[in-house]
Design a protein around this motif. Structure first.
Motif, PDB file in Angstrom:
ATOM      1  N   LEU A   6      -4.575  -3.757   2.802  1.00  0.00           N
ATOM      2  CA  LEU A   6      -4.725  -5.133   3.229  1.00  0.00           C
ATOM      3  C   LEU A   6      -5.968  -5.228   4.103  1.00  0.00           C
ATOM      4  N   ALA A   7      -6.934  -6.006   3.678  1.00  0.00           N
ATOM      5  CA  ALA A   7      -8.163  -6.221   4.440  1.00  0.00           C
ATOM      6  C   ALA A   7      -7.937  -7.447   5.322  1.00  0.00           C
ATOM      7  N   LEU A   8      -7.764  -7.202   6.619  1.00  0.00           N
ATOM      8  CA  LEU A   8      -7.336  -8.258   7.533  1.00  0.00           C
ATOM      9  C   LEU A   8      -8.434  -8.666   8.508  1.00  0.00           C
ATOM     10  N   ASP A   9      -8.482  -9.969   8.789  1.00  0.00           N
ATOM     11  CA  ASP A   9      -9.357 -10.442   9.845  1.00  0.00           C
ATOM     12  C   ASP A   9      -8.487 -10.923  11.006  1.00  0.00           C
ATOM     13  N   GLU A  10      -9.018 -11.755  11.876  1.00  0.00           N
ATOM     14  CA  GLU A  10      -8.279 -12.185  13.055  1.00  0.00           C
ATOM     15  C   GLU A  10      -7.253 -13.278  12.779  1.00  0.00           C
ATOM     16  N   THR A  11      -7.351 -13.945  11.643  1.00  0.00           N
ATOM     17  CA  THR A  11      -6.544 -15.123  11.353  1.00  0.00           C
ATOM     18  C   THR A  11      -5.096 -14.750  11.033  1.00  0.00           C
ATOM     19  N   GLU A  12      -4.176 -15.170  11.907  1.00  0.00           N
ATOM     20  CA  GLU A  12      -2.769 -14.821  11.736  1.00  0.00           C
ATOM     21  C   GLU A  12      -2.165 -15.425  10.473  1.00  0.00           C
ATOM     22  N   ALA A  34       1.581   0.278   2.802  1.00  0.00           N
ATOM     23  CA  ALA A  34       0.465  -0.616   3.109  1.00  0.00           C
ATOM     24  C   ALA A  34      -0.418  -0.026   4.195  1.00  0.00           C
ATOM     25  N   SER A  35      -1.706   0.026   3.920  1.00  0.00           N
ATOM     26  CA  SER A  35      -2.696   0.366   4.948  1.00  0.00           C
ATOM     27  C   SER A  35      -3.345  -0.932   5.389  1.00  0.00           C
ATOM     28  N   LEU A  36      -3.309  -1.194   6.680  1.00  0.00           N
ATOM     29  CA  LEU A  36      -3.844  -2.427   7.236  1.00  0.00           C
ATOM     30  C   LEU A  36      -5.212  -2.130   7.833  1.00  0.00           C
ATOM     31  N   GLY A  66      10.685  -3.640   5.707  1.00  0.00           N
ATOM     32  CA  GLY A  66      10.921  -2.279   5.261  1.00  0.00           C
ATOM     33  C   GLY A  66       9.742  -1.604   4.592  1.00  0.00           C
ATOM     34  N   VAL A  67       8.541  -2.194   4.704  1.00  0.00           N
ATOM     35  CA  VAL A  67       7.348  -1.609   4.095  1.00  0.00           C
ATOM     36  C   VAL A  67       6.688  -0.663   5.097  1.00  0.00           C
ATOM     37  N   GLU A  68       6.406   0.557   4.647  1.00  0.00           N
ATOM     38  CA  GLU A  68       5.727   1.552   5.480  1.00  0.00           C
ATOM     39  C   GLU A  68       4.282   1.105   5.709  1.00  0.00           C
ATOM     40  N   THR A  69       3.799   1.184   6.967  1.00  0.00           N
ATOM     41  CA  THR A  69       2.438   0.747   7.265  1.00  0.00           C
ATOM     42  C   THR A  69       1.652   1.818   8.007  1.00  0.00           C
ATOM     43  N   ALA A  70       0.349   1.715   7.887  1.00  0.00           N
ATOM     44  CA  ALA A  70      -0.591   2.517   8.666  1.00  0.00           C
ATOM     45  C   ALA A  70      -1.759   1.598   8.993  1.00  0.00           C
ATOM     46  N   VAL A  85     -13.075   2.263   2.102  1.00  0.00           N
ATOM     47  CA  VAL A  85     -11.742   2.702   2.527  1.00  0.00           C
ATOM     48  C   VAL A  85     -10.798   2.741   1.328  1.00  0.00           C
ATOM     49  N   ALA A  86     -10.940   1.802   0.407  1.00  0.00           N
ATOM     50  CA  ALA A  86     -10.104   1.805  -0.800  1.00  0.00           C
ATOM     51  C   ALA A  86     -10.289   3.104  -1.582  1.00  0.00           C
ATOM     52  N   VAL A  87     -11.519   3.564  -1.675  1.00  0.00           N
ATOM     53  CA  VAL A  87     -11.799   4.811  -2.380  1.00  0.00           C
ATOM     54  C   VAL A  87     -11.300   6.004  -1.570  1.00  0.00           C
ATOM     55  N   GLU A  88     -11.631   6.031  -0.270  1.00  0.00           N
ATOM     56  CA  GLU A  88     -11.235   7.148   0.591  1.00  0.00           C
ATOM     57  C   GLU A  88      -9.725   7.360   0.604  1.00  0.00           C
ATOM     58  N   ARG A  89      -8.977   6.271   0.658  1.00  0.00           N
ATOM     59  CA  ARG A  89      -7.524   6.356   0.738  1.00  0.00           C
ATOM     60  C   ARG A  89      -6.864   6.328  -0.634  1.00  0.00           C
ATOM     61  N   ASN A  90      -7.668   6.193  -1.679  1.00  0.00           N
ATOM     62  CA  ASN A  90      -7.174   6.179  -3.053  1.00  0.00           C
ATOM     63  C   ASN A  90      -6.043   5.166  -3.238  1.00  0.00           C
ATOM     64  N   VAL A  91      -6.285   3.939  -2.775  1.00  0.00           N
ATOM     65  CA  VAL A  91      -5.260   2.901  -2.884  1.00  0.00           C
ATOM     66  C   VAL A  91      -5.171   2.401  -4.319  1.00  0.00           C
ATOM     67  N   ASP A  92      -4.027   1.852  -4.652  1.00  0.00           N
ATOM     68  CA  ASP A  92      -3.809   1.316  -5.993  1.00  0.00           C
ATOM     69  C   ASP A  92      -4.286  -0.125  -6.113  1.00  0.00           C
ATOM     70  N   CYS A  93      -4.345  -0.829  -4.984  1.00  0.00           N
ATOM     71  CA  CYS A  93      -4.666  -2.252  -4.992  1.00  0.00           C
ATOM     72  C   CYS A  93      -5.249  -2.637  -3.630  1.00  0.00           C
ATOM     73  N   VAL A  94      -6.147  -3.598  -3.639  1.00  0.00           N
ATOM     74  CA  VAL A  94      -6.697  -4.159  -2.409  1.00  0.00           C
ATOM     75  C   VAL A  94      -6.198  -5.591  -2.304  1.00  0.00           C
TER      76      VAL A  94
END
Length: 132
Positions: A6-12, A34-36, A66-70, A85-94
């Motif tokens: 999840l590519a997050l900015d400041e907007t809640e 999920a990697s935040l 119940g979703v595991e996060t980092a 980061v998507a490549v480094e962490r080998n994520v399945d989806c952005v």
């Protein structure tokens, strides 16, 4: 385990929309991780990603479901950081947050989400801006 970045900015509201999009994935409570990510473009005070309201809100929402996060923090051009980061962490989806912009605004200022969508080498999930 399906790994989403999840590519997050400041907007809640946008972070909440992204978290809910991940929660809506099949078996998210048992099969999704999920990697935040928050990319600082300027961080002279040395703030951490968990001090960003959008990151905290997304983490709380995902963990309550119940979703595991980092949490991942980086600095640099946001679109480049997200793709790296998507490549480094080998994520399945952005997962990126969308927002309404005028055609002129897109042409003049560009869009991180648009750049990620057009250049990513993996699926990109676009969540709304979280506003009604």
């Amino acid at each position: 385990m399906y790994h989403v970045l999840l590519a997050l900015d400041e907007t809640e509201s946008r972070a909440l929309a992204q978290a809910n999009a991940v929660i809506d994935l099949p078996e998210s409570d048992s099969s999704v991780k999920a990697s935040l990510l928050h990319s600082f473009t300027d961080n002279p005070s040395g703030a951490s990603a968990l001090q960003v309201a959008g990151v905290r809100r997304a983490q709380e929402t995902l963990e309550d479901a119940g979703v595991e996060t980092a949490v991942v923090e980086a600095s640099g051009n946001p679109a480049d950081v997200i793709l790296d980061v998507a490549v480094e962490r080998n994520v399945d989806c952005v997962c990126v947050g969308g927002r309404r912009r005028s055609p002129a605004g897109k042409a003049l200022f560009g869009s991180v989400a648009q750049s990620v969508i057009l250049t990513a080498d993996r699926p990109v999930l676009v969540a709304g801006d979280g506003k009604e």
